[in-house]
Design a protein around this motif. Structure first.
Motif, PDB file in Angstrom:
ATOM      1  N   LYS A 163      -6.744  -7.571  12.781  1.00 46.75           N
ATOM      2  CA  LYS A 163      -5.913  -6.927  11.799  1.00 46.75           C
ATOM      3  C   LYS A 163      -4.418  -6.612  12.716  1.00 46.75           C
ATOM      4  O   LYS A 163      -4.468  -6.299  13.721  1.00 46.75           O
ATOM      5  CB  LYS A 163      -6.128  -5.741  11.058  1.00 46.75           C
ATOM      6  N   ALA A 164      -3.411  -6.455  11.958  1.00 44.27           N
ATOM      7  CA  ALA A 164      -2.054  -6.094  12.390  1.00 44.27           C
ATOM      8  C   ALA A 164      -1.300  -5.231  11.171  1.00 44.27           C
ATOM      9  O   ALA A 164      -1.274  -5.395  10.131  1.00 44.27           O
ATOM     10  CB  ALA A 164      -1.189  -7.372  12.740  1.00 44.27           C
ATOM     11  N   GLN A 165      -0.460  -4.569  11.792  1.00 50.70           N
ATOM     12  CA  GLN A 165       0.297  -3.612  10.680  1.00 50.70           C
ATOM     13  C   GLN A 165       1.411  -4.234  10.057  1.00 50.70           C
ATOM     14  O   GLN A 165       1.568  -4.175   9.013  1.00 50.70           O
ATOM     15  CB  GLN A 165       0.920  -2.456  11.536  1.00 50.70           C
ATOM     16  N   HIS A 166       1.769  -5.469  11.001  1.00 49.76           N
ATOM     17  CA  HIS A 166       3.158  -6.148  10.334  1.00 49.76           C
ATOM     18  C   HIS A 166       2.674  -7.579  10.346  1.00 49.76           C
ATOM     19  O   HIS A 166       2.275  -8.101  11.374  1.00 49.76           O
ATOM     20  CB  HIS A 166       4.434  -5.751  11.250  1.00 49.76           C
ATOM     21  N   PRO A 167       2.953  -8.309   9.308  1.00 49.05           N
ATOM     22  CA  PRO A 167       2.707  -9.905   9.171  1.00 49.05           C
ATOM     23  C   PRO A 167       3.324 -10.926  10.177  1.00 49.05           C
ATOM     24  O   PRO A 167       2.566 -11.597  10.618  1.00 49.05           O
ATOM     25  CB  PRO A 167       3.372 -10.296   7.999  1.00 49.05           C
ATOM     26  N   GLY A 168       4.286 -10.216  10.947  1.00 47.24           N
ATOM     27  CA  GLY A 168       4.735 -11.204  11.985  1.00 47.24           C
ATOM     28  C   GLY A 168       3.759 -11.064  13.092  1.00 47.24           C
ATOM     29  O   GLY A 168       3.883 -11.830  14.090  1.00 47.24           O
ATOM     30  N   ASP A 169       2.842 -10.211  13.177  1.00 46.66           N
ATOM     31  CA  ASP A 169       1.885 -10.153  14.359  1.00 46.66           C
ATOM     32  C   ASP A 169       0.528 -10.633  13.755  1.00 46.66           C
ATOM     33  O   ASP A 169      -0.427 -10.632  14.619  1.00 46.66           O
ATOM     34  CB  ASP A 169       1.790  -8.811  14.909  1.00 46.66           C
ATOM     35  N   GLN A 183      10.347  -2.458  -7.292  1.00 48.61           N
ATOM     36  CA  GLN A 183      11.534  -3.109  -6.353  1.00 48.61           C
ATOM     37  C   GLN A 183      12.075  -2.410  -5.365  1.00 48.61           C
ATOM     38  O   GLN A 183      12.068  -2.649  -4.290  1.00 48.61           O
ATOM     39  CB  GLN A 183      12.718  -3.586  -7.206  1.00 48.61           C
ATOM     40  N   GLY A 184      12.107  -0.880  -5.614  1.00 44.15           N
ATOM     41  CA  GLY A 184      12.561   0.083  -4.773  1.00 44.15           C
ATOM     42  C   GLY A 184      11.397   0.204  -3.455  1.00 44.15           C
ATOM     43  O   GLY A 184      11.881   0.082  -2.256  1.00 44.15           O
ATOM     44  N   CYS A 185      10.153   0.121  -4.007  1.00 44.37           N
ATOM     45  CA  CYS A 185       9.076   0.090  -2.838  1.00 44.37           C
ATOM     46  C   CYS A 185       9.155  -1.211  -1.938  1.00 44.37           C
ATOM     47  O   CYS A 185       8.896  -1.055  -0.749  1.00 44.37           O
ATOM     48  CB  CYS A 185       7.515   0.263  -3.440  1.00 44.37           C
ATOM     49  N   LEU A 186       9.320  -2.303  -2.424  1.00 44.44           N
ATOM     50  CA  LEU A 186       9.445  -3.587  -1.603  1.00 44.44           C
ATOM     51  C   LEU A 186      10.692  -3.218  -0.949  1.00 44.44           C
ATOM     52  O   LEU A 186      10.504  -3.754   0.428  1.00 44.44           O
ATOM     53  CB  LEU A 186       9.543  -4.617  -2.702  1.00 44.44           C
ATOM     54  N   GLU A 187      11.927  -2.758  -1.197  1.00 48.94           N
ATOM     55  CA  GLU A 187      12.905  -2.871  -0.390  1.00 48.94           C
ATOM     56  C   GLU A 187      12.789  -1.725   0.705  1.00 48.94           C
ATOM     57  O   GLU A 187      13.194  -1.914   1.710  1.00 48.94           O
ATOM     58  CB  GLU A 187      14.332  -2.651  -1.319  1.00 48.94           C
ATOM     59  N   SER A 188      12.249  -0.835   0.474  1.00 48.86           N
ATOM     60  CA  SER A 188      11.848   0.163   1.563  1.00 48.86           C
ATOM     61  C   SER A 188      10.953  -0.336   2.546  1.00 48.86           C
ATOM     62  O   SER A 188      11.490  -0.315   3.824  1.00 48.86           O
ATOM     63  CB  SER A 188      11.101   1.483   0.639  1.00 48.86           C
ATOM     64  N   PHE A 189      10.001  -1.058   2.147  1.00 53.75           N
ATOM     65  CA  PHE A 189       9.131  -1.535   3.135  1.00 53.75           C
ATOM     66  C   PHE A 189       9.759  -2.662   4.088  1.00 53.75           C
ATOM     67  O   PHE A 189       9.582  -2.656   5.230  1.00 53.75           O
ATOM     68  CB  PHE A 189       7.791  -2.286   2.541  1.00 53.75           C
ATOM     69  N   LEU A 190      10.770  -3.396   3.389  1.00 51.99           N
ATOM     70  CA  LEU A 190      11.488  -4.388   4.004  1.00 51.99           C
ATOM     71  C   LEU A 190      12.341  -3.878   5.077  1.00 51.99           C
ATOM     72  O   LEU A 190      12.711  -4.471   6.057  1.00 51.99           O
ATOM     73  CB  LEU A 190      12.042  -5.319   3.009  1.00 51.99           C
ATOM     74  N   ARG A 191      13.117  -2.783   4.790  1.00 55.39           N
ATOM     75  CA  ARG A 191      13.810  -2.201   5.601  1.00 55.39           C
ATOM     76  C   ARG A 191      13.237  -1.662   6.897  1.00 55.39           C
ATOM     77  O   ARG A 191      13.938  -1.163   7.757  1.00 55.39           O
ATOM     78  CB  ARG A 191      14.676  -0.832   4.734  1.00 55.39           C
ATOM     79  N   GLY A 194       1.814   0.211   4.373  1.00 56.69           N
ATOM     80  CA  GLY A 194       1.467  -1.118   4.677  1.00 56.69           C
ATOM     81  C   GLY A 194       1.561  -2.383   3.778  1.00 56.69           C
ATOM     82  O   GLY A 194       1.901  -2.154   2.585  1.00 56.69           O
ATOM     83  N   ILE A 195       1.009  -3.570   4.050  1.00 58.52           N
ATOM     84  CA  ILE A 195       1.107  -4.427   3.400  1.00 58.52           C
ATOM     85  C   ILE A 195       0.178  -5.566   3.616  1.00 58.52           C
ATOM     86  O   ILE A 195      -0.447  -5.611   4.718  1.00 58.52           O
ATOM     87  CB  ILE A 195       2.419  -5.557   3.362  1.00 58.52           C
ATOM     88  N   TYR A 244       0.705  -1.207   0.164  1.00 57.31           N
ATOM     89  CA  TYR A 244       0.079  -0.109   0.069  1.00 57.31           C
ATOM     90  C   TYR A 244       0.966   1.232  -0.095  1.00 57.31           C
ATOM     91  O   TYR A 244       1.731   1.451   0.865  1.00 57.31           O
ATOM     92  CB  TYR A 244      -0.908  -0.050   1.158  1.00 57.31           C
ATOM     93  N   LEU A 245       0.824   1.981  -1.128  1.00 57.39           N
ATOM     94  CA  LEU A 245       1.688   3.206  -1.406  1.00 57.39           C
ATOM     95  C   LEU A 245       1.197   4.295  -0.431  1.00 57.39           C
ATOM     96  O   LEU A 245      -0.086   4.440  -0.131  1.00 57.39           O
ATOM     97  CB  LEU A 245       1.725   3.748  -2.689  1.00 57.39           C
TER      98      LEU A 245
END
Length: 354
Positions: free
Chosen positions: A213-219, A140-148, A156-157, A126-127
């Motif tokens: 719902k959760a902001q991060h998939p780990g949750d 790819q830049g958006c993905l890497e920014s979010f993963l950082r 969000g994702i 989600y941009l």
């Protein structure tokens, strides 16, 4: 001709909606994979040069007065017009990369050699509003920014999304989208529930019915965590889409239905197997994980590190990067309080993940 019918439900919500439909080059490129069916329920018809493509079929069927827009109902109408073996669900707010496009036909081909109940589900980033305005195709830049763990490009994702690739006849056999869902939300997750019931990736967890719902998939908990086992490998393979930011006004009838749909979804997914009734066909396990499901967080970290994203440098699926201030403007909190007060107060007391 390839064998994918791309299904796009549409209703003009604001002055920018029409341009996103008529100027979306992604729609025209999808026509080369088979056909595109745009089912428009806006009051006014749209005329666009791209709609003259022989494989793009534009159907204008305006809603009757005071009837809320329902993406599920609209998709059902559109899919009834589809002619090809596989359907891919795409919303007008979504964009995809050339890499995703190149993979889609191959994935449909692979599904054709599996059981009819096999499907693919693709994640969405989600941009932010600012990134939407300046987005130049740097997926790819958006993905890497979010993963950082940054939040200036991606806010969000959604690992479990409505971006589904599936057999058309199987979709019809399942009964399509449940038309009890009217307005925003719920209809896609309920369909995914039925898809996974017939194509399980592993045993369902005890907390499966939780709609949290959760902001991060780990949750993630409940069905969102379970659904993510299907989608996460696509993320690291570059098979994801990006969602363009748009306003979600509280007063719009479409968005006001979200809380009711969330409650309906929770009721439906918490039913026992006996309450759900008979299956629509055989159960054919998905063999991607081969048996018992691994611990989700451990599996997620292993996948991302194998893809070249060590978690100490790329913590974004677990938390924001140190020093990043979460974007929680007052209007968003008030919106949640208005739409779903139960979730608002529950989240106020939820511990922060590490």
């Amino acid at each position: 001709m390839s064998n994918i019918s791309t299904i796009i439900p549409y209703f003009a919500r604001d002055k920018n909606s029409n341009s996103r439909l008529s100027n979306n080059i992604a729609i025209e490129s999808m026509a080369h994979l088979g056909e595109v069916i745009i089912y428009d329920q806006s009051l006014s018809r749209i005329d666009a040069p791209a709609f003259g493509h022989p494989n793009i079929h534009y159907k204008h069927a305006p809603l009757k007065f005071a009837v809320p827009f329902s993406p599920g109902v609209t998709r059902n109408h559109a899919i009834s017009l589809a002619k090809l073996d596989y359907i891919f669900l795409l919303d007008v707010d979504l964009l995809y990369s050339d890499r995703f496009y190149d993979c889609l036909y191959q994935q449909a081909h692979e599904l054709s050699h599996c059981t009819n109940s096999a499907f693919e589900m693709y994640p969405c980033l989600y941009l932010t509003k600012e990134e939407t305005e300046r987005f130049d195709g740097d997926f790819q830049g958006c993905l890497e920014s979010f993963l950082r763990g940054e939040n200036h490009r991606v806010e969000g994702i959604a690992l479990a999304s409505s971006c589904l690739l599936m057999n058309r006849e199987w979709f019809l056999q399942l009964g399509g989208f449940d038309e009890q869902f009217v307005g925003h939300g719920g209809e896609d997750l309920e369909l995914i529930d039925r898809l996974t019931r017939h194509y399980p990736i592993g045993p369902r967890p005890a907390d499966y019915g939780l709609n949290i719902k959760a902001q991060h998939p780990g949750d993630y908990q409940g069905f969102r965590r379970y659904f993510s086992y299907y989608a996460l490998p696509h993320l690291f393979a570059g098979r994801f889409l990006v969602h363009q930011w748009h306003p979600r006004p509280l007063t719009h009838p479409y968005h006001k239905r979200r809380a009711d749909n969330d409650q309906l979804l929770e009721q439906m997914l918490s039913r026992s197997e006996a309450e759900r009734g008979p299956l629509k066909g055989p159960v054919v396990p998905c063999h991607d994980l081969h048996g018992e499901l691994p611990d989700f967080r451990e599996w997620m970290i292993r996948l991302q590190e194998e893809a070249g994203y060590p978690v100490n440098e790329y913590p974004g699926l677990l938390r924001w990067q140190d020093g990043i201030t979460p974007k929680r403007p007052l209007w968003r909190k008030l919106r949640k309080l208005y739409l779903n007060p139960r979730a608002f107060f529950r989240d106020m007391f939820k511990p922060t993940s590490l």
